[in-house]
Design an enzyme around this catalytic site. Structure first.
Site, PDB file in Angstrom:
ATOM      1  N   SER A 199     -28.794 112.611 -50.298  1.00  0.00           N
ATOM      2  CA  SER A 199     -28.552 113.995 -50.743  1.00  0.00           C
ATOM      3  C   SER A 199     -29.537 114.392 -51.832  1.00  0.00           C
ATOM      4  CB  SER A 199     -27.128 114.071 -51.300  1.00  0.00           C
ATOM      5  OG  SER A 199     -26.922 115.281 -51.988  1.00  0.00           O
ATOM      6  N   TYR A 245     -19.748 110.437 -56.658  1.00  0.00           N
ATOM      7  CA  TYR A 245     -20.306 110.679 -55.318  1.00  0.00           C
ATOM      8  C   TYR A 245     -21.830 110.588 -55.356  1.00  0.00           C
ATOM      9  CZ  TYR A 245     -22.258 113.316 -51.431  1.00  0.00           C
ATOM     10  OH  TYR A 245     -23.033 113.702 -50.360  1.00  0.00           O
ATOM     11  N   LYS A 291     -24.792 107.731 -53.631  1.00  0.00           N
ATOM     12  CA  LYS A 291     -26.005 107.996 -52.832  1.00  0.00           C
ATOM     13  C   LYS A 291     -27.197 107.252 -53.440  1.00  0.00           C
ATOM     14  CE  LYS A 291     -24.097 110.418 -49.740  1.00  0.00           C
ATOM     15  NZ  LYS A 291     -23.827 109.751 -48.466  1.00  0.00           N
TER      16      LYS A 291
HETATM   17  P1  NAD Z   1     -17.934 114.794 -43.030  1.00  0.00           P
HETATM   18  O1  NAD Z   1     -16.829 114.439 -43.972  1.00  0.00           O
HETATM   19  O2  NAD Z   1     -17.729 115.934 -42.125  1.00  0.00           O
HETATM   20  O3  NAD Z   1     -18.292 113.506 -42.133  1.00  0.00           O
HETATM   21  C1  NAD Z   1     -18.172 112.179 -42.613  1.00  0.00           C
HETATM   22  C2  NAD Z   1     -17.331 111.400 -41.619  1.00  0.00           C
HETATM   23  O4  NAD Z   1     -17.211 110.053 -42.061  1.00  0.00           O
HETATM   24  C3  NAD Z   1     -15.912 111.945 -41.483  1.00  0.00           C
HETATM   25  O5  NAD Z   1     -15.651 112.200 -40.117  1.00  0.00           O
HETATM   26  C4  NAD Z   1     -15.023 110.818 -42.022  1.00  0.00           C
HETATM   27  O6  NAD Z   1     -13.792 110.751 -41.336  1.00  0.00           O
HETATM   28  C5  NAD Z   1     -15.893 109.598 -41.815  1.00  0.00           C
HETATM   29  N1  NAD Z   1     -15.646 108.480 -42.746  1.00  0.00           N
HETATM   30  C6  NAD Z   1     -15.578 108.522 -44.099  1.00  0.00           C
HETATM   31  N2  NAD Z   1     -15.349 107.299 -44.577  1.00  0.00           N
HETATM   32  C7  NAD Z   1     -15.295 106.463 -43.518  1.00  0.00           C
HETATM   33  C8  NAD Z   1     -15.062 105.049 -43.361  1.00  0.00           C
HETATM   34  N3  NAD Z   1     -14.843 104.256 -44.408  1.00  0.00           N
HETATM   35  N4  NAD Z   1     -15.070 104.523 -42.120  1.00  0.00           N
HETATM   36  C9  NAD Z   1     -15.285 105.309 -41.033  1.00  0.00           C
HETATM   37  N5  NAD Z   1     -15.477 106.630 -41.115  1.00  0.00           N
HETATM   38  C10 NAD Z   1     -15.479 107.190 -42.344  1.00  0.00           C
HETATM   39  O7  NAD Z   1     -19.259 114.976 -43.885  1.00  0.00           O
HETATM   40  P2  NAD Z   1     -20.681 115.541 -43.479  1.00  0.00           P
HETATM   41  O8  NAD Z   1     -20.860 116.835 -44.174  1.00  0.00           O
HETATM   42  O9  NAD Z   1     -20.863 115.463 -42.021  1.00  0.00           O
HETATM   43  O10 NAD Z   1     -21.609 114.498 -44.220  1.00  0.00           O
HETATM   44  C11 NAD Z   1     -22.176 113.390 -43.550  1.00  0.00           C
HETATM   45  C12 NAD Z   1     -22.984 112.562 -44.545  1.00  0.00           C
HETATM   46  O11 NAD Z   1     -23.989 113.384 -45.117  1.00  0.00           O
HETATM   47  C13 NAD Z   1     -22.190 111.999 -45.703  1.00  0.00           C
HETATM   48  O12 NAD Z   1     -22.684 110.723 -46.007  1.00  0.00           O
HETATM   49  C14 NAD Z   1     -22.475 112.966 -46.834  1.00  0.00           C
HETATM   50  O13 NAD Z   1     -22.344 112.362 -48.085  1.00  0.00           O
HETATM   51  C15 NAD Z   1     -23.916 113.315 -46.540  1.00  0.00           C
HETATM   52  N6  NAD Z   1     -24.320 114.619 -47.117  1.00  0.00           N
HETATM   53  C16 NAD Z   1     -23.613 115.729 -46.790  1.00  0.00           C
HETATM   54  C17 NAD Z   1     -23.978 116.958 -47.352  1.00  0.00           C
HETATM   55  C18 NAD Z   1     -23.206 118.217 -47.042  1.00  0.00           C
HETATM   56  O14 NAD Z   1     -23.362 119.195 -47.785  1.00  0.00           O
HETATM   57  N7  NAD Z   1     -22.402 118.269 -45.984  1.00  0.00           N
HETATM   58  C19 NAD Z   1     -25.075 117.034 -48.219  1.00  0.00           C
HETATM   59  C20 NAD Z   1     -25.790 115.869 -48.508  1.00  0.00           C
HETATM   60  C21 NAD Z   1     -25.395 114.660 -47.940  1.00  0.00           C
HETATM   61  C1  UD1 Z   2     -22.589 119.965 -53.566  1.00  0.00           C
HETATM   62  C2  UD1 Z   2     -23.118 118.736 -54.230  1.00  0.00           C
HETATM   63  C3  UD1 Z   2     -23.999 117.957 -53.302  1.00  0.00           C
HETATM   64  C4  UD1 Z   2     -23.265 117.638 -52.048  1.00  0.00           C
HETATM   65  C5  UD1 Z   2     -22.790 118.925 -51.405  1.00  0.00           C
HETATM   66  C6  UD1 Z   2     -21.956 118.628 -50.183  1.00  0.00           C
HETATM   67  C7  UD1 Z   2     -23.266 119.189 -56.615  1.00  0.00           C
HETATM   68  C8  UD1 Z   2     -24.161 119.461 -57.754  1.00  0.00           C
HETATM   69  N1  UD1 Z   2     -23.848 119.081 -55.416  1.00  0.00           N
HETATM   70  O1  UD1 Z   2     -23.680 120.848 -53.400  1.00  0.00           O
HETATM   71  O2  UD1 Z   2     -24.373 116.748 -53.883  1.00  0.00           O
HETATM   72  O3  UD1 Z   2     -24.107 116.911 -51.189  1.00  0.00           O
HETATM   73  O4  UD1 Z   2     -21.987 119.656 -52.338  1.00  0.00           O
HETATM   74  O5  UD1 Z   2     -20.667 118.319 -50.492  1.00  0.00           O
HETATM   75  O6  UD1 Z   2     -22.076 119.084 -56.767  1.00  0.00           O
HETATM   76  N2  UD1 Z   2     -20.187 128.361 -55.021  1.00  0.00           N
HETATM   77  C9  UD1 Z   2     -19.489 129.485 -55.411  1.00  0.00           C
HETATM   78  N3  UD1 Z   2     -18.185 129.608 -55.016  1.00  0.00           N
HETATM   79  C10 UD1 Z   2     -17.559 128.666 -54.250  1.00  0.00           C
HETATM   80  C11 UD1 Z   2     -18.279 127.521 -53.843  1.00  0.00           C
HETATM   81  C12 UD1 Z   2     -19.599 127.397 -54.257  1.00  0.00           C
HETATM   82  O7  UD1 Z   2     -20.031 130.350 -56.096  1.00  0.00           O
HETATM   83  O8  UD1 Z   2     -16.361 128.840 -53.944  1.00  0.00           O
HETATM   84  C13 UD1 Z   2     -21.596 128.233 -55.408  1.00  0.00           C
HETATM   85  C14 UD1 Z   2     -21.866 126.995 -56.258  1.00  0.00           C
HETATM   86  O9  UD1 Z   2     -21.734 127.282 -57.611  1.00  0.00           O
HETATM   87  C15 UD1 Z   2     -23.311 126.678 -55.843  1.00  0.00           C
HETATM   88  C16 UD1 Z   2     -23.434 127.173 -54.405  1.00  0.00           C
HETATM   89  O10 UD1 Z   2     -22.343 128.071 -54.219  1.00  0.00           O
HETATM   90  O11 UD1 Z   2     -24.177 127.425 -56.627  1.00  0.00           O
HETATM   91  C17 UD1 Z   2     -23.353 126.055 -53.392  1.00  0.00           C
HETATM   92  O12 UD1 Z   2     -22.207 125.264 -53.689  1.00  0.00           O
HETATM   93  P1  UD1 Z   2     -21.682 124.126 -52.729  1.00  0.00           P
HETATM   94  O13 UD1 Z   2     -21.591 124.619 -51.342  1.00  0.00           O
HETATM   95  O14 UD1 Z   2     -20.450 123.542 -53.337  1.00  0.00           O
HETATM   96  O15 UD1 Z   2     -22.842 123.034 -52.722  1.00  0.00           O
HETATM   97  P2  UD1 Z   2     -23.573 122.323 -53.945  1.00  0.00           P
HETATM   98  O16 UD1 Z   2     -22.754 122.344 -55.163  1.00  0.00           O
HETATM   99  O17 UD1 Z   2     -24.955 122.846 -54.011  1.00  0.00           O
END
Ligand code: NAD
Ligand code: UD1
Length: 341
Positions: free
Chosen positions: A127, A152, A156
């Site tokens: 991330s 969290y 990473k």
């Molecule tokens: P998500 O929660 O939709 O998907 C993660 C999946 O992993 C879920 O289906 C959950 O049930 C499964 N899981 C969690 N722990 C587990 C375990 N111990 N064993 C088996 N399954 C398990 O999340 P996502 O948004 O698809 O994110 C996927 C990956 O990308 C994650 O590692 C997350 O940290 C990373 N990531 C996500 C974002 C984002 O904004 N969505 C941003 C940066 C990084």
């Molecule tokens: C966050 C995490 C990031 C993680 C990602 C996915 C931080 C600093 N970053 O990203 O590591 O991978 O979530 O889970 O925590 N916002 C509003 N109102 C809302 C929700 C969000 O104004 O109800 C704003 C936030 O202040 C931010 C932007 O929208 O400026 C995006 O927020 P969000 O979707 O939560 O993602 P990040 O915080 O960027």
């Protein structure tokens, strides 16, 4: 014979979109997920989109015994894309032990099993949170990793280091860490998308749920940042663009095109959008007026970040294609489709 790829967390948001893209490219997909943050019907949805049902195993990565049985029964896996992790930043502050155990323990168990079964190719979901608030924008992969703001974020950083150390130790393993910026949007079919459990913490699902009438009002967290309109800026990327980068990454490893055994890439569009700009885009594509209110800043938020994507563009030959309106519209189509079911 089709090449087999294992996707952990494959019923989740990004994992399910990646499964679809891989199946459409002719891969055989195996999914491991413990359904802690997703639902099993996603397997049906993947089948509806692609015409192929991925093999699904409801396994917790912390369950070493089941994990070993899985690998013993599924040979010739060419590569693993590891999405499975708990991902709610705020929750990780409340439950650090759970986050360390799940995200670090799950990754360690997986890497151990891969070693035992001689699986060499590993793509890891990292991330942009590892950069904290960068000193220079756009942020490149060379920017320093800053002290993590949350357990969290720390998981990473540690997982990236574990991966690097295992590779350095001379193991067969090769790995690519992909540092995602802010994935949003949904598949064009409207059959899979972001499905947060409970009250969404992220911006887009909060917007679409508010528009649908599930939440009363969106809180905009701060309008006094040092940005053109005062709200925070992020690099939002369409989840299908993101999914496509995983195919390129795993193929790079399978075909031994990687330059070094451990590589890392930013995945974003290279453009920053403010919270108000996202709201405007959503209102434009949906034709609705969103009920929102400016509230104080959210603890832990950084002011602004967007990616320098030069490395991913040049090395992976990948570029995000979808624009912000396509992102917000697809999120809205998914929300409505899902609620109608
Ligand atoms: P998500 O929660 O939709 O998907 C993660 C999946 O992993 C879920 O289906 C959950 O049930 C499964 N899981 C969690 N722990 C587990 C375990 N111990 N064993 C088996 N399954 C398990 O999340 P996502 O948004 O698809 O994110 C996927 C990956 O990308 C994650 O590692 C997350 O940290 C990373 N990531 C996500 C974002 C984002 O904004 N969505 C941003 C940066 C990084
Ligand atoms: C966050 C995490 C990031 C993680 C990602 C996915 C931080 C600093 N970053 O990203 O590591 O991978 O979530 O889970 O925590 N916002 C509003 N109102 C809302 C929700 C969000 O104004 O109800 C704003 C936030 O202040 C931010 C932007 O929208 O400026 C995006 O927020 P969000 O979707 O939560 O993602 P990040 O915080 O960027």
């Amino acid at each position: 014979m089709k090449k087999k790829i294992l996707i952990t967390g494959g019923t989740g948001y990004i994992g399910s979109h990646t499964a679809v893209e891989l199946i459409e490219k002719g891969y055989e997909i195996l999914i491991i997920d413990n359904l802690s943050n997703s639902e099993e019907f996603i397997i049906d949805s993947i089948e509806s989109i692609t015409g192929t049902r991925p093999k699904f195993a409801n396994i917790d990565l912390l369950d070493v015994e089941k994990l070993n049985i899985f690998f013993a029964n599924n040979d010739n896996i060419e590569g693993v894309i590891h999405f499975a992790a708990a991902k709610a930043v705020g929750e990780s502050v409340q439950k650090p032990l759970y986050y360390y155990k799940n995200n670090l323990g799950g990754t360690l168990n997986l890497l151990e099993a891969m070693k035992q079964y001689h699986i060499e190719n590993f793509v890891f979901s990292s991330s942009c949170t590892v950069y904290g608030q960068p000193d220079k924008l756009p942020v490149t992969e060379k920017a320093p990793v800053k002290e993590a703001e949350s357990p969290y974020g720390y998981t990473k950083q540690v997982c990236e280091n574990i991966l690097k150390d295992v590779i350095k130790s001379g193991a067969e393993l090769k790995g690519i860490a992909l540092r995602y910026f802010n994935p949003i949007g949904a598949h064009a079919s409207g059959l899979i998308g972001e499905l947060p459990v409970g009250v969404p913490a992220n911006l887009l699902p909060y917007i679409t749920q508010t528009a649908y009438g599930i939440r009363e009002q969106l809180s905009v967290f701060g309008n006094d940042y040092n940005t053109p309109d005062g709200s925070c800026i992020r690099d939002y990327i369409h989840v299908v663009d993101l999914a496509k980068a995983h195919i390129i990454a795993i193929e790079r490893l399978i075909h031994k095109k990687n330059k070094t055994p451990y590589e890392m890439f930013n995945l974003g569009t290279g453009n920053g959008f403010s919270v108000f700009e996202i709201i405007k885009s959503f209102e434009k594509v949906s034709g609705l007026q969103l009920n929102y209110k400016v509230e104080p800043r959210r603890a832990g938020d950084i002011e602004q970040i967007w990616a320098d994507t030069t490395l991913a563009n040049n090395e992976l030959g990948w570029k995000a294609e979808k624009n912000i309106d396509e992102m917000t519209l697809s999120a809205w189509v998914w929300e409505q489709n899902y609620r109608k079911q």
